[in-house]
Scaffold this motif. Sequence first.
Motif, PDB file in Angstrom:
ATOM      1  N   ARG A  90       0.889  -1.166   0.000  1.00 58.38           N
ATOM      2  CA  ARG A  90       0.000   0.000   0.000  1.00 58.38           C
ATOM      3  C   ARG A  90       0.922   1.210   0.000  1.00 58.38           C
ATOM      4  O   ARG A  90       1.760   1.359   0.892  1.00 58.38           O
ATOM      5  N   LEU A  91       0.788   2.060  -1.022  1.00 57.48           N
ATOM      6  CA  LEU A  91       1.580   3.282  -1.098  1.00 57.48           C
ATOM      7  C   LEU A  91       0.729   4.450  -0.618  1.00 57.48           C
ATOM      8  O   LEU A  91      -0.444   4.555  -0.988  1.00 57.48           O
ATOM      9  N   TYR A  92       1.315   5.300   0.189  1.00 54.38           N
ATOM     10  CA  TYR A  92       0.648   6.520   0.622  1.00 54.38           C
ATOM     11  C   TYR A  92       1.222   7.643  -0.217  1.00 54.38           C
ATOM     12  O   TYR A  92       2.432   7.879  -0.211  1.00 54.38           O
ATOM     13  N   VAL A  93       0.351   8.331  -0.958  1.00 53.28           N
ATOM     14  CA  VAL A  93       0.792   9.293  -1.966  1.00 53.28           C
ATOM     15  C   VAL A  93       0.159  10.655  -1.706  1.00 53.28           C
ATOM     16  O   VAL A  93      -1.061  10.761  -1.562  1.00 53.28           O
ATOM     17  N   LYS A  94       1.004  11.666  -1.659  1.00 53.64           N
ATOM     18  CA  LYS A  94       0.530  13.046  -1.570  1.00 53.64           C
ATOM     19  C   LYS A  94       0.875  13.724  -2.882  1.00 53.64           C
ATOM     20  O   LYS A  94       1.982  13.559  -3.401  1.00 53.64           O
ATOM     21  N   GLU A  95      -0.080  14.470  -3.404  1.00 53.02           N
ATOM     22  CA  GLU A  95       0.062  15.063  -4.736  1.00 53.02           C
ATOM     23  C   GLU A  95       1.352  15.856  -4.894  1.00 53.02           C
ATOM     24  O   GLU A  95       2.060  15.711  -5.881  1.00 53.02           O
ATOM     25  N   GLU A  96       1.690  16.675  -3.920  1.00 56.31           N
ATOM     26  CA  GLU A  96       2.859  17.536  -4.055  1.00 56.31           C
ATOM     27  C   GLU A  96       4.181  16.842  -3.725  1.00 56.31           C
ATOM     28  O   GLU A  96       5.238  17.303  -4.115  1.00 56.31           O
ATOM     29  N   LYS A  97       4.125  15.695  -3.011  1.00 56.49           N
ATOM     30  CA  LYS A  97       5.356  15.034  -2.578  1.00 56.49           C
ATOM     31  C   LYS A  97       5.585  13.671  -3.209  1.00 56.49           C
ATOM     32  O   LYS A  97       6.660  13.118  -3.091  1.00 56.49           O
ATOM     33  N   GLY A  98       4.574  13.078  -3.817  1.00 58.31           N
ATOM     34  CA  GLY A  98       4.700  11.721  -4.338  1.00 58.31           C
ATOM     35  C   GLY A  98       4.499  10.710  -3.221  1.00 58.31           C
ATOM     36  O   GLY A  98       3.774  10.958  -2.265  1.00 58.31           O
ATOM     37  N   VAL A  99       5.166   9.570  -3.313  1.00 59.49           N
ATOM     38  CA  VAL A  99       5.016   8.511  -2.316  1.00 59.49           C
ATOM     39  C   VAL A  99       5.733   8.944  -1.035  1.00 59.49           C
ATOM     40  O   VAL A  99       6.924   9.202  -1.040  1.00 59.49           O
ATOM     41  N   THR A 100       4.967   9.029   0.053  1.00 59.48           N
ATOM     42  CA  THR A 100       5.538   9.481   1.324  1.00 59.48           C
ATOM     43  C   THR A 100       5.779   8.330   2.289  1.00 59.48           C
ATOM     44  O   THR A 100       6.541   8.465   3.240  1.00 59.48           O
ATOM     45  N   SER A 101       5.121   7.186   2.053  1.00 59.17           N
ATOM     46  CA  SER A 101       5.259   6.038   2.942  1.00 59.17           C
ATOM     47  C   SER A 101       4.681   4.820   2.233  1.00 59.17           C
ATOM     48  O   SER A 101       3.924   4.952   1.276  1.00 59.17           O
ATOM     49  N   TRP A 102       5.054   3.639   2.725  1.00 60.64           N
ATOM     50  CA  TRP A 102       4.475   2.403   2.185  1.00 60.64           C
ATOM     51  C   TRP A 102       4.455   1.343   3.263  1.00 60.64           C
ATOM     52  O   TRP A 102       5.164   1.445   4.250  1.00 60.64           O
ATOM     53  N   GLN A 103       3.606   0.338   3.052  1.00 64.90           N
ATOM     54  CA  GLN A 103       3.606  -0.813   3.949  1.00 64.90           C
ATOM     55  C   GLN A 103       3.160  -2.038   3.169  1.00 64.90           C
ATOM     56  O   GLN A 103       2.338  -1.952   2.246  1.00 64.90           O
ATOM     57  N   GLU A 104       3.715  -3.188   3.539  1.00 64.42           N
ATOM     58  CA  GLU A 104       3.329  -4.434   2.887  1.00 64.42           C
ATOM     59  C   GLU A 104       1.955  -4.858   3.386  1.00 64.42           C
ATOM     60  O   GLU A 104       1.637  -4.697   4.565  1.00 64.42           O
ATOM     61  N   VAL A 105       1.123  -5.358   2.462  1.00 63.97           N
ATOM     62  CA  VAL A 105      -0.217  -5.844   2.795  1.00 63.97           C
ATOM     63  C   VAL A 105      -0.407  -7.220   2.168  1.00 63.97           C
ATOM     64  O   VAL A 105       0.352  -7.626   1.288  1.00 63.97           O
ATOM     65  N   THR A 106      -1.427  -7.924   2.608  1.00 65.95           N
ATOM     66  CA  THR A 106      -1.755  -9.216   2.002  1.00 65.95           C
ATOM     67  C   THR A 106      -2.706  -8.993   0.834  1.00 65.95           C
ATOM     68  O   THR A 106      -3.337  -7.935   0.722  1.00 65.95           O
ATOM     69  N   LYS A 107      -2.847  -9.993  -0.005  1.00 64.60           N
ATOM     70  CA  LYS A 107      -3.764  -9.887  -1.141  1.00 64.60           C
ATOM     71  C   LYS A 107      -5.194  -9.659  -0.661  1.00 64.60           C
ATOM     72  O   LYS A 107      -5.965  -8.955  -1.299  1.00 64.60           O
ATOM     73  N   ASP A 108      -5.557 -10.225   0.480  1.00 58.12           N
ATOM     74  CA  ASP A 108      -6.900 -10.048   1.030  1.00 58.12           C
ATOM     75  C   ASP A 108      -7.178  -8.601   1.428  1.00 58.12           C
ATOM     76  O   ASP A 108      -8.338  -8.194   1.503  1.00 58.12           O
ATOM     77  N   GLU A 109      -6.159  -7.823   1.691  1.00 57.55           N
ATOM     78  CA  GLU A 109      -6.327  -6.427   2.092  1.00 57.55           C
ATOM     79  C   GLU A 109      -6.488  -5.474   0.901  1.00 57.55           C
ATOM     80  O   GLU A 109      -6.772  -4.300   1.098  1.00 57.55           O
ATOM     81  N   LEU A 110      -6.300  -5.980  -0.319  1.00 57.20           N
ATOM     82  CA  LEU A 110      -6.436  -5.140  -1.502  1.00 57.20           C
ATOM     83  C   LEU A 110      -7.905  -4.820  -1.759  1.00 57.20           C
ATOM     84  O   LEU A 110      -8.775  -5.675  -1.580  1.00 57.20           O
ATOM     85  N   PRO A 111      -8.209  -3.594  -2.234  1.00 57.06           N
ATOM     86  CA  PRO A 111      -9.575  -3.299  -2.664  1.00 57.06           C
ATOM     87  C   PRO A 111      -9.934  -4.191  -3.861  1.00 57.06           C
ATOM     88  O   PRO A 111      -9.057  -4.611  -4.624  1.00 57.06           O
ATOM     89  N   GLU A 112     -11.207  -4.470  -4.040  1.00 59.45           N
ATOM     90  CA  GLU A 112     -11.653  -5.390  -5.092  1.00 59.45           C
ATOM     91  C   GLU A 112     -11.144  -5.007  -6.475  1.00 59.45           C
ATOM     92  O   GLU A 112     -10.658  -5.852  -7.215  1.00 59.45           O
ATOM     93  N   LYS A 113     -11.260  -3.733  -6.850  1.00 58.45           N
ATOM     94  CA  LYS A 113     -10.837  -3.325  -8.202  1.00 58.45           C
ATOM     95  C   LYS A 113      -9.333  -3.479  -8.399  1.00 58.45           C
ATOM     96  O   LYS A 113      -8.883  -3.832  -9.484  1.00 58.45           O
ATOM     97  N   ALA A 114      -8.558  -3.259  -7.363  1.00 56.53           N
ATOM     98  CA  ALA A 114      -7.110  -3.455  -7.457  1.00 56.53           C
ATOM     99  C   ALA A 114      -6.795  -4.934  -7.535  1.00 56.53           C
ATOM    100  O   ALA A 114      -5.959  -5.379  -8.333  1.00 56.53           O
ATOM    101  N   LYS A 115      -7.494  -5.739  -6.732  1.00 57.69           N
ATOM    102  CA  LYS A 115      -7.268  -7.185  -6.715  1.00 57.69           C
ATOM    103  C   LYS A 115      -7.534  -7.777  -8.106  1.00 57.69           C
ATOM    104  O   LYS A 115      -6.784  -8.628  -8.584  1.00 57.69           O
ATOM    105  N   GLU A 116      -8.591  -7.324  -8.768  1.00 57.54           N
ATOM    106  CA  GLU A 116      -8.939  -7.816 -10.116  1.00 57.54           C
ATOM    107  C   GLU A 116      -7.820  -7.512 -11.108  1.00 57.54           C
ATOM    108  O   GLU A 116      -7.496  -8.346 -11.944  1.00 57.54           O
ATOM    109  N   LYS A 117      -7.235  -6.336 -11.023  1.00 55.94           N
ATOM    110  CA  LYS A 117      -6.190  -5.947 -11.978  1.00 55.94           C
ATOM    111  C   LYS A 117      -4.884  -6.699 -11.751  1.00 55.94           C
ATOM    112  O   LYS A 117      -4.102  -6.878 -12.674  1.00 55.94           O
ATOM    113  N   PHE A 118      -4.649  -7.169 -10.519  1.00 54.64           N
ATOM    114  CA  PHE A 118      -3.420  -7.908 -10.238  1.00 54.64           C
ATOM    115  C   PHE A 118      -3.539  -9.377 -10.622  1.00 54.64           C
ATOM    116  O   PHE A 118      -2.547 -10.076 -10.659  1.00 54.64           O
ATOM    117  N   GLU A 119      -4.737  -9.857 -10.895  1.00 58.23           N
ATOM    118  CA  GLU A 119      -4.906 -11.276 -11.230  1.00 58.23           C
ATOM    119  C   GLU A 119      -4.629 -11.550 -12.689  1.00 58.23           C
ATOM    120  O   GLU A 119      -4.519 -10.827 -13.542  1.00 58.23           O
TER     121      GLU A 119
END
Length: 119
Positions: A90-119
């Motif tokens: 999961r990337l945390y993105v601010k418009e003026e700074k870009g990616v400010t932080s990230w953390q690893e997540v499981t596939k189950d934690e992905l939103p449905e539309k994101a999960k579909e695109k990764f399959e």
Amino acid sequence: MKKLIISVSVIAALVIGSLIFIQNVNINRIGADEYFVQIKGEGEKLDVKAANGQHFEDYKYTLQAINKEGIEKMMTFTAQKQLREEAFLRLYVKEEKGVTSWQEVTKDELPEKAKEKFE
């Protein structure tokens, strides 16, 4: 005297509460948009020099990211280590700074539309 004790107690509680908040909350994530990526391949190794002259390695990744609505966008971010192949982040993105932080997540934690695109 009671007023003084109450005032000191309130100030101490505010200071302690602020310190606990600062230690437990990543301020870089507040107000940020969330995008999701899957690590594909190794990051580009960067030699970084700190202000004190010390050298260390970062790894730069440029990957297609997807938000909860399924909108795709190329994102570039760095990590202090080589990230695990196939890991979801999961990337945390601010418009003026870009990616400010990230953390690893499981596939189950992905939103449905994101999960579909990764399959």
